[in-house]
Write a protein that holds these residues in place. Structure first.
Motif, short mmCIF file in Angstrom:
data_model
loop_
_atom_site.label_atom_id
_atom_site.label_comp_id
_atom_site.label_asym_id
_atom_site.label_seq_id
_atom_site.Cartn_x
_atom_site.Cartn_y
_atom_site.Cartn_z
N ILE A 4 0.85 -1.21 0.00
CA ILE A 4 0.00 0.00 0.00
C ILE A 4 0.88 1.25 0.00
O ILE A 4 0.60 2.22 -0.71
N ASP A 5 1.95 1.23 0.80
CA ASP A 5 2.85 2.38 0.83
C ASP A 5 3.52 2.59 -0.52
O ASP A 5 3.76 3.73 -0.93
N LEU A 6 3.83 1.51 -1.22
CA LEU A 6 4.42 1.63 -2.55
C LEU A 6 3.42 2.25 -3.52
O LEU A 6 3.76 3.14 -4.30
N LEU A 7 2.17 1.80 -3.49
CA LEU A 7 1.17 2.28 -4.42
C LEU A 7 0.76 3.72 -4.15
O LEU A 7 0.36 4.45 -5.07
N TYR A 8 0.84 4.15 -2.90
CA TYR A 8 0.50 5.53 -2.55
C TYR A 8 1.73 6.45 -2.59
O TYR A 8 1.64 7.60 -2.20
N TRP A 9 2.86 5.94 -3.01
CA TRP A 9 4.09 6.71 -3.18
C TRP A 9 4.51 7.40 -1.88
O TRP A 9 4.90 8.56 -1.88
N ARG A 10 4.43 6.67 -0.75
CA ARG A 10 4.85 7.25 0.53
C ARG A 10 6.36 7.51 0.52
O ARG A 10 6.82 8.48 1.07
N ASN A 11 7.13 6.59 -0.07
CA ASN A 11 8.56 6.80 -0.28
C ASN A 11 8.77 6.82 -1.79
O ASN A 11 8.72 5.79 -2.46
N VAL A 12 9.02 8.02 -2.32
CA VAL A 12 9.05 8.21 -3.77
C VAL A 12 10.16 7.39 -4.42
O VAL A 12 9.95 6.81 -5.50
N LYS A 13 11.32 7.30 -3.78
CA LYS A 13 12.43 6.55 -4.37
C LYS A 13 12.11 5.07 -4.51
O LYS A 13 12.33 4.47 -5.56
N GLN A 14 11.56 4.48 -3.46
CA GLN A 14 11.23 3.05 -3.52
C GLN A 14 10.09 2.78 -4.49
O GLN A 14 10.14 1.83 -5.27
N SER A 15 9.06 3.62 -4.46
CA SER A 15 7.94 3.44 -5.38
C SER A 15 8.40 3.60 -6.82
O SER A 15 8.01 2.83 -7.70
N GLY A 16 9.24 4.60 -7.07
CA GLY A 16 9.76 4.82 -8.42
C GLY A 16 10.61 3.65 -8.89
O GLY A 16 10.53 3.23 -10.06
N ALA A 17 11.42 3.09 -7.99
CA ALA A 17 12.25 1.95 -8.36
C ALA A 17 11.40 0.72 -8.69
O ALA A 17 11.64 0.05 -9.70
N VAL A 18 10.41 0.45 -7.86
CA VAL A 18 9.54 -0.71 -8.11
C VAL A 18 8.74 -0.50 -9.38
O VAL A 18 8.65 -1.40 -10.23
N PHE A 19 8.15 0.68 -9.54
CA PHE A 19 7.33 0.99 -10.71
C PHE A 19 8.15 0.87 -12.00
O PHE A 19 7.74 0.21 -12.95
N SER A 20 9.34 1.50 -12.01
CA SER A 20 10.15 1.45 -13.23
C SER A 20 10.68 0.05 -13.51
O SER A 20 10.75 -0.37 -14.66
N SER A 21 11.02 -0.70 -12.45
CA SER A 21 11.50 -2.07 -12.65
C SER A 21 10.42 -2.97 -13.24
O SER A 21 10.67 -3.73 -14.17
#
Length: 190
Positions: A4-21
Motif C-alpha cells: 500500500i505504501d508503494l502504491l501511494y508513493w509514501r517513499n518516492v524513491k522506492q515506489s519509483g524503483a519498483v514501478f520502473s523495474s
C-alpha cells in the motif's frame, strides 16, 4: 514497507524503483520471450555479484585484510519455507479456488438470471477488449493504473466520490428498469 505504501508513493524513491523495474520487465517481455528475459536478468545479477566478489577479493589482497566472503551473511541466512507457511498458503489457495469454482458454477448454471446475464455481458465486452489488446498490454495498463489511481483518488477524493455517486444512481435506475421488464429477473428482497 508494505505494498500500500508503494502504491501511494509514501517513499518516492522506492515506489519509483519498483514501478520502473516492473514496467521495464513488462516492456522487455513485449519484445523478448520469457526465457530470454529471465536469462538476461540472471546474467545481469551474476555479472554484478561476480564483479563485486572479485573487487572485494582484490581489495582484501591489496589491504592485506581478512574480511572473508562479501556475501557471507546472505549465504548463512535460512531461506527454506516452513511447513506452516506452505500449509497456510495452500489453505488460502484452496479457499480461493473453491470460492471461484462455486461462483462460476452459480453463474454458468443460471442460479440467478440477472447475475448470469451480467456475466454474459462482461464476457461479451471482454471479447472486444481481447481484440484490441493482448495480455501484456493489459498488464502494463494495470500496473500503471495501480501506481497512479490511488494517488489521484487521494488528491481528488471529494470530486471523484460525487461523480461515482451520480453514475451509481444512474446505473441502478437503468438496471431497475431492465429488471422490471425481464420476467423472472426481479431480485428477492434481502
Amino acid at each position: 514497507m508494505c505494498a500500500i505504501d508503494l502504491l501511494y508513493w509514501r517513499n518516492v524513491k522506492q515506489s519509483g524503483a519498483v514501478f520502473s523495474s516492473v514496467l521495464l520487465l513488462l516492456f522487455s517481455l513485449t519484445q523478448f520471450s520469457v526465457v530470454s528475459v529471465g536469462a538476461y536478468l540472471a546474467l545481469a545479477a551474476l555479472s554484478a555479484t561476480i564483479s563485486f566478489r572479485i573487487y572485494k577479493s582484490v581489495l582484501q589482497a591489496v589491504q592485506k585484510t581478512d574480511e572473508g566472503h562479501p556475501f557471507k551473511a546472505y549465504l548463512e541466512m535460512e531461506i527454506a519455507l516452513s511447513q506452516d507457511q506452505i500449509s497456510k498458503y495452500a489453505d488460502k489457495i484452496l479457499l480461493y479456488s473453491n470460492t471461484c469454482m462455486k461462483e462460476l458454477r452459480r453463474l454458468f448454471l443460471v442460479q440467478d438470471l440477472v447475475d448470469s446475464l451480467k456475466f454474459a455481458v462482461l464476457m461479451w465486452l471482454l471479447t472486444y477488449v481481447g481484440a484490441l489488446f493482448n495480455g501484456l498490454t493489459l498488464l502494463i495498463l494495470a500496473v500503471v493504473s495501480m501506481f497512479t489511481m490511488p494517488v489521484v483518488y487521494e488528491k481528488h477524493q471529494a470530486q471523484i466520490d460525487q461523480y461515482v455517486g451520480l453514475i451509481r444512481t444512474h446505473v441502478n435506475s437503468v438496471v431497475g428498469k431492465i429488471q422490471a421488464k425481464i420476467p423472472g429477473a426481479k431480485r428477492k428482497e434481502e
